[in-house]
Design an enzyme around this catalytic site. Sequence first.
Site, short mmCIF file in Angstrom:
data_model
loop_
_atom_site.label_atom_id
_atom_site.label_comp_id
_atom_site.label_asym_id
_atom_site.label_seq_id
_atom_site.Cartn_x
_atom_site.Cartn_y
_atom_site.Cartn_z
N ASN A 175 0.59 -1.27 -0.02
CA ASN A 175 0.01 -0.04 0.15
C ASN A 175 0.83 1.29 -0.06
O ASN A 175 0.63 2.22 -1.07
CB ASN A 175 -1.12 -0.03 1.29
CG ASN A 175 -2.28 -0.61 0.91
OD1 ASN A 175 -2.72 -0.44 -0.09
ND2 ASN A 175 -2.94 -1.08 1.88
N HIS B 97 -2.92 2.76 -2.56
CA HIS B 97 -4.01 1.98 -2.12
C HIS B 97 -4.87 1.36 -3.35
O HIS B 97 -5.21 0.17 -3.03
CB HIS B 97 -4.92 2.96 -1.50
CG HIS B 97 -5.69 2.36 -0.26
ND1 HIS B 97 -6.74 1.94 -0.48
CD2 HIS B 97 -5.13 2.07 0.88
CE1 HIS B 97 -7.25 1.39 0.77
NE2 HIS B 97 -6.35 1.63 1.41
N GLU C 292 -6.71 -7.44 5.26
CA GLU C 292 -5.92 -8.33 4.30
C GLU C 292 -6.00 -9.80 4.75
O GLU C 292 -5.21 -10.65 4.49
CB GLU C 292 -4.52 -7.74 3.89
CG GLU C 292 -3.42 -8.14 4.92
CD GLU C 292 -3.88 -7.36 6.30
OE1 GLU C 292 -4.80 -6.96 6.69
OE2 GLU C 292 -2.69 -7.38 6.99
N1 LIG Z 1 -5.61 -1.38 -0.36
C1 LIG Z 1 -6.21 -1.71 0.98
N2 LIG Z 1 -5.64 -1.85 1.97
C2 LIG Z 1 -6.22 -2.32 2.85
C3 LIG Z 1 -7.52 -2.37 3.09
N3 LIG Z 1 -8.04 -2.75 4.33
C4 LIG Z 1 -6.61 -2.64 5.00
N4 LIG Z 1 -5.71 -2.43 4.18
C5 LIG Z 1 -4.12 -2.17 4.63
O1 LIG Z 1 -3.77 -3.27 4.95
C6 LIG Z 1 -2.59 -3.06 5.74
C7 LIG Z 1 -2.37 -4.30 6.51
O2 LIG Z 1 -1.23 -3.89 7.29
P1 LIG Z 1 -0.66 -4.84 8.70
O3 LIG Z 1 -1.82 -4.88 9.50
O4 LIG Z 1 0.27 -3.80 9.28
O5 LIG Z 1 -0.12 -5.87 8.09
P2 LIG Z 1 1.09 -6.34 7.07
O6 LIG Z 1 1.66 -5.14 6.49
O7 LIG Z 1 0.48 -6.99 5.93
O8 LIG Z 1 1.88 -7.11 7.90
P3 LIG Z 1 1.90 -8.51 8.33
O9 LIG Z 1 0.66 -9.09 8.24
O10 LIG Z 1 2.68 -8.58 9.67
O11 LIG Z 1 2.60 -9.28 7.25
C8 LIG Z 1 -2.73 -1.68 6.50
O12 LIG Z 1 -1.93 -0.69 5.61
C9 LIG Z 1 -4.12 -1.33 5.82
O13 LIG Z 1 -4.44 0.05 5.60
C10 LIG Z 1 -8.08 -2.38 1.80
O14 LIG Z 1 -9.41 -2.66 1.74
N5 LIG Z 1 -7.65 -1.90 0.58
#
Ligand SMILES: Nc1nc2c(ncn2[C@@H]2O[C@H](COP(=O)(O)OP(=O)(O)OP(=O)(O)O)[C@@H](O)[C@H]2O)c(=O)[nH]1
Length: 374
Positions: free
Chosen positions: A259, A264, A294
């Site tokens: 992201n 995004h 996610e």
């Molecule tokens: N593009 C997009 N991003 C999303 C959505 N929902 C959540 N996110 C993003 O997903 C990200 C999840 O990040 P983290 O929970 O830190 O986890 P990660 O970066 O995957 O790290 P790990 O899970 O530890 O591997 C965040 O930046 C959220 O903003 C969505 O619907 N669309």
Amino acid sequence: MKLGAIKSIGWRLGLGVALLAGTCAIVVALYAFQARQYMGSNYTSLVADVVRPQLHTVMFRHALEDLRKRSTDPDVVSRLENFLWRVSQHIDGISFALQASRLSESDYHASLVRLQDVKMRLSEMRQQFDEVIAGASPEKFLHQGQMIENDLAMTYSALSDLVHSEAAKQRIVMERLGRTIAVLVFMILLLVVGLLISLFRLKREHHKVMQLSQRDELTKLGNRRYLMSFAESFCKQSQRSGRPLSLILMDIDHFKYVNDTFGHPAGDQILQIFAKALTDTAREVDVLARIGGEEFCVFMPDTDVDGAMKLAERLRQKVSDLTQQQLGVATSVTVSLGVATAYQNDAIFKHMYARADKALYQAKTHGRNRVEVG
Ligand SMILES: Nc1nc2c(ncn2[C@@H]2O[C@H](COP(=O)(O)OP(=O)(O)OP(=O)(O)O)[C@@H](O)[C@H]2O)c(=O)[nH]1
């Protein structure tokens, strides 16, 4: 459309239909009340009662004329005796029929009075007739007879007009009532059809709302509510049948990096690509859901730990094999997965979820892009 809004439309619809049906019922009741005077009347016999004596009047006149010509003829005497008695009987019959009818008393009162008067004069005539038989001159008797005959003819004619006009009114009222009932039946049918169509539409809307409330807009997979709608039934089924039940929780690795680096929209696209890979890998009967940003899950009935592991591994491989071109970003994507399988008694969703979550955490801490069993 929200569920509350649909319910309120249902209520309004029901209320509207009830009001309309109530109004129709009141209209019919009012009309029936007005028409009741005519509805229950049987004018056929009254018409016969009034018309038949008109013939007797004519016959009475002929008998009087015969008396004038041949006063001592026993046949003429017996006919007149018979008429004197019969006319009196008819007057009683008609009086009774008029009073028993639903005609307004003011309409026939004058005729009734005249008939009673005729009846009194008839009894006087009977005495005069005895005198005529004994040899007295028939002139007075004949004069009286003519007067009575005239009065009877006029009275019967007036009554006949009255009864016929009432019978005609009754026919019109009955025709109108028939038409009103036909219109009402048609309206009720329309109402029923309208109601059924509305109910059908309402049900379809409700179904749509239910579906929307359980869908994830972005990936078109089910959401957490969708997953929970299967949780209990799947667990109960597994407890009953003794068949294994598996749950895989998965989380895209370093998604924040994707992201932050590619934006995004690119992240959204990757979520959609992942959802497609998940759909292509799982079976039809498996329940797929996006339960967080996610985070995804697969709930699999009749699946033991080996089957769940195979699917998890296949999916992990598929995701890591996605090319940068396929992903639309200059990076690769991996996913970590936690598997939990329940056998009969331990098929309790809460516990399965906790085990799968713990396994997923292990997969993350053990380096990501891997499958762990809890
Ligand atoms: N593009 C997009 N991003 C999303 C959505 N929902 C959540 N996110 C993003 O997903 C990200 C999840 O990040 P983290 O929970 O830190 O986890 P990660 O970066 O995957 O790290 P790990 O899970 O530890 O591997 C965040 O930046 C959220 O903003 C969505 O619907 N669309």
